[in-house]
Design a protein around this motif. Structure first.
Motif, PDB file in Angstrom:
ATOM      1  N   SER A  53       0.843  -1.198   0.000  1.00 22.94           N
ATOM      2  CA  SER A  53       0.000   0.000   0.000  1.00 22.94           C
ATOM      3  C   SER A  53       0.879   1.250   0.000  1.00 22.94           C
ATOM      4  CB  SER A  53      -0.954   0.023   1.197  1.00 22.94           C
ATOM      5  OG  SER A  53      -0.240   0.140   2.409  1.00 22.94           O
ATOM      6  N   GLY A  66       1.402   6.793   3.387  1.00 22.77           N
ATOM      7  CA  GLY A  66       0.288   7.696   3.667  1.00 22.77           C
ATOM      8  C   GLY A  66       0.593   9.146   3.387  1.00 22.77           C
ATOM      9  N   ALA A 110      -1.178  11.400   0.555  1.00 22.31           N
ATOM     10  CA  ALA A 110      -1.881  12.587   1.032  1.00 22.31           C
ATOM     11  C   ALA A 110      -1.379  13.837   0.316  1.00 22.31           C
ATOM     12  CB  ALA A 110      -1.711  12.729   2.544  1.00 22.31           C
ATOM     13  N   THR A 138      -7.659  12.715   4.980  1.00 19.56           N
ATOM     14  CA  THR A 138      -8.042  11.538   5.758  1.00 19.56           C
ATOM     15  C   THR A 138      -7.957  10.317   4.865  1.00 19.56           C
ATOM     16  OG1 THR A 138      -9.533  12.856   7.134  1.00 19.56           O
ATOM     17  CG2 THR A 138      -9.838  10.470   7.157  1.00 19.56           C
ATOM     18  N   LEU A 139      -7.201   9.325   5.295  1.00 17.00           N
ATOM     19  CA  LEU A 139      -7.066   8.069   4.548  1.00 17.00           C
ATOM     20  C   LEU A 139      -8.137   7.095   5.027  1.00 17.00           C
ATOM     21  CD1 LEU A 139      -3.191   7.865   4.785  1.00 17.00           C
ATOM     22  CD2 LEU A 139      -4.501   8.425   2.737  1.00 17.00           C
ATOM     23  N   ARG A 140      -8.959   6.647   4.097  1.00 18.70           N
ATOM     24  CA  ARG A 140     -10.080   5.776   4.455  1.00 18.70           C
ATOM     25  C   ARG A 140      -9.764   4.296   4.302  1.00 18.70           C
ATOM     26  NH1 ARG A 140     -12.970   8.892   7.655  1.00 18.70           N
ATOM     27  NH2 ARG A 140     -13.698  10.813   6.659  1.00 18.70           N
ATOM     28  N   PRO A 175      -4.011   2.815   0.456  1.00 22.63           N
ATOM     29  CA  PRO A 175      -3.969   3.231  -0.952  1.00 22.63           C
ATOM     30  C   PRO A 175      -3.326   2.147  -1.821  1.00 22.63           C
ATOM     31  CG  PRO A 175      -3.121   4.963   0.505  1.00 22.63           C
ATOM     32  CD  PRO A 175      -3.219   3.720   1.322  1.00 22.63           C
ATOM     33  N   VAL A 198     -10.759   6.003  -1.135  1.00 18.25           N
ATOM     34  CA  VAL A 198      -9.423   5.768  -0.612  1.00 18.25           C
ATOM     35  C   VAL A 198      -9.013   6.886   0.350  1.00 18.25           C
ATOM     36  CG1 VAL A 198      -6.974   5.520  -1.197  1.00 18.25           C
ATOM     37  CG2 VAL A 198      -8.735   4.482  -2.653  1.00 18.25           C
ATOM     38  N   ALA A 199      -9.273   8.132  -0.041  1.00 16.13           N
ATOM     39  CA  ALA A 199      -8.878   9.274   0.787  1.00 16.13           C
ATOM     40  C   ALA A 199      -9.696  10.492   0.404  1.00 16.13           C
ATOM     41  CB  ALA A 199      -7.388   9.568   0.617  1.00 16.13           C
ATOM     42  N   THR A 247      -5.091  10.490   9.630  1.00 15.54           N
ATOM     43  CA  THR A 247      -5.385  11.850   9.171  1.00 15.54           C
ATOM     44  C   THR A 247      -4.127  12.700   9.295  1.00 15.54           C
ATOM     45  OG1 THR A 247      -7.682  11.678   9.900  1.00 15.54           O
ATOM     46  CG2 THR A 247      -6.838  13.885   9.522  1.00 15.54           C
TER      47      THR A 247
END
Length: 230
Positions: free
Chosen positions: A13, A16, A20, A35-37, A40, A68-69, A170
């Protein structure tokens, strides 16, 4: 948007902070909250969608259905983490390198398993209780998303390397300037507080003359080590 495999954090992945930073580039604000959901995905065509015509929000989608974000214009109202000297950061880096384990040794930002020139190889070591510092000398002028990446991992590592793995949830960041190629910089990380599995941290990057290059406030999430094979 396609996140190249090179820019991974946990295996499989995207890092972050790097992801972002890419998404933050689609928001018309000098300070952005991302915010990463979900993790990725790498080497996958992702779609960036704007929330409105004013450019104050953006979302990153996988297959048009999985969020994803998401990014929004943000704000930081607390003082930046103060710097230490470059020499102190060098000493701290040696403490980081002798640590027995790393949750994600292949991380683009802080992974000790990355080859020189392939990853950033930041080594944020302790300089005080809950505070880490890393020396950083970029080989070339970094893009804004690389600055976001630099401001990522030191926050999580401020909580130590022996805890269960942490992933970025986040990140609110503000990049005011980028360093010159070959400039001796210092990156700071501060552990602010812990609320169960949710941890609050802050980071800051400084140039050779002590000027603030960028800063971030973060929320990290403690995850199951077995999920990543840690």
């Amino acid at each position: 948007m396609i996140i190249e495999k090179r820019y991974h954090g946990p295996e499989g992945s995207g890092n972050g902070g790097y992801v972002a930073g890419l998404l933050a580039g689609h928001v018309s604000s000098d300070t952005v909250t991302v915010t990463l959901r979900r993790p990725p995905p790498l080497e996958t065509e992702l779609r960036v969608g704007s929330d409105d015509d004013r450019g104050i929000g953006a979302r990153l989608w996988d297959d048009g259905e999985r969020l994803v974000a998401e990014a929004l214009a943000g704000a930081i109202v607390v003082p930046a983490v103060p710097p230490v000297s470059y020499e102190e950061a060098l000493e701290a880096a040696e403490k980081y390198r002798v640590a027995e384990r790393h949750p994600f040794p292949g991380c683009f930002v802080c992974g000790p398993a990355r080859e020189p020139g392939d990853g950033l190889r930041l080594a944020p070591g302790p300089v005080a209780e809950g505070t880490v510092a890393a020396p950083w000398t970029p080989e070339r002028v970094p893009e804004p998303e690389i600055m976001w990446a630099v401001l990522d991992c030191p926050g999580g590592l401020a909580f130590g390397q022996d805890d269960p793995p942490l992933v970025l949830g986040t990140m609110t960041a503000q990049v005011t300037e980028v360093p010159e190629a070959g400039e001796r910089c210092v990156v700071m990380g501060l552990a602010r507080s812990r609320e169960g599995r949710k941890l609050h941290a802050a980071t800051a990057a400084y140039g050779a003359d002590g000027r603030l290059l960028g800063r971030a406030e973060q929320i990290w999430i403690e995850v199951d080590a077995a999920h990543f094979g840690a």
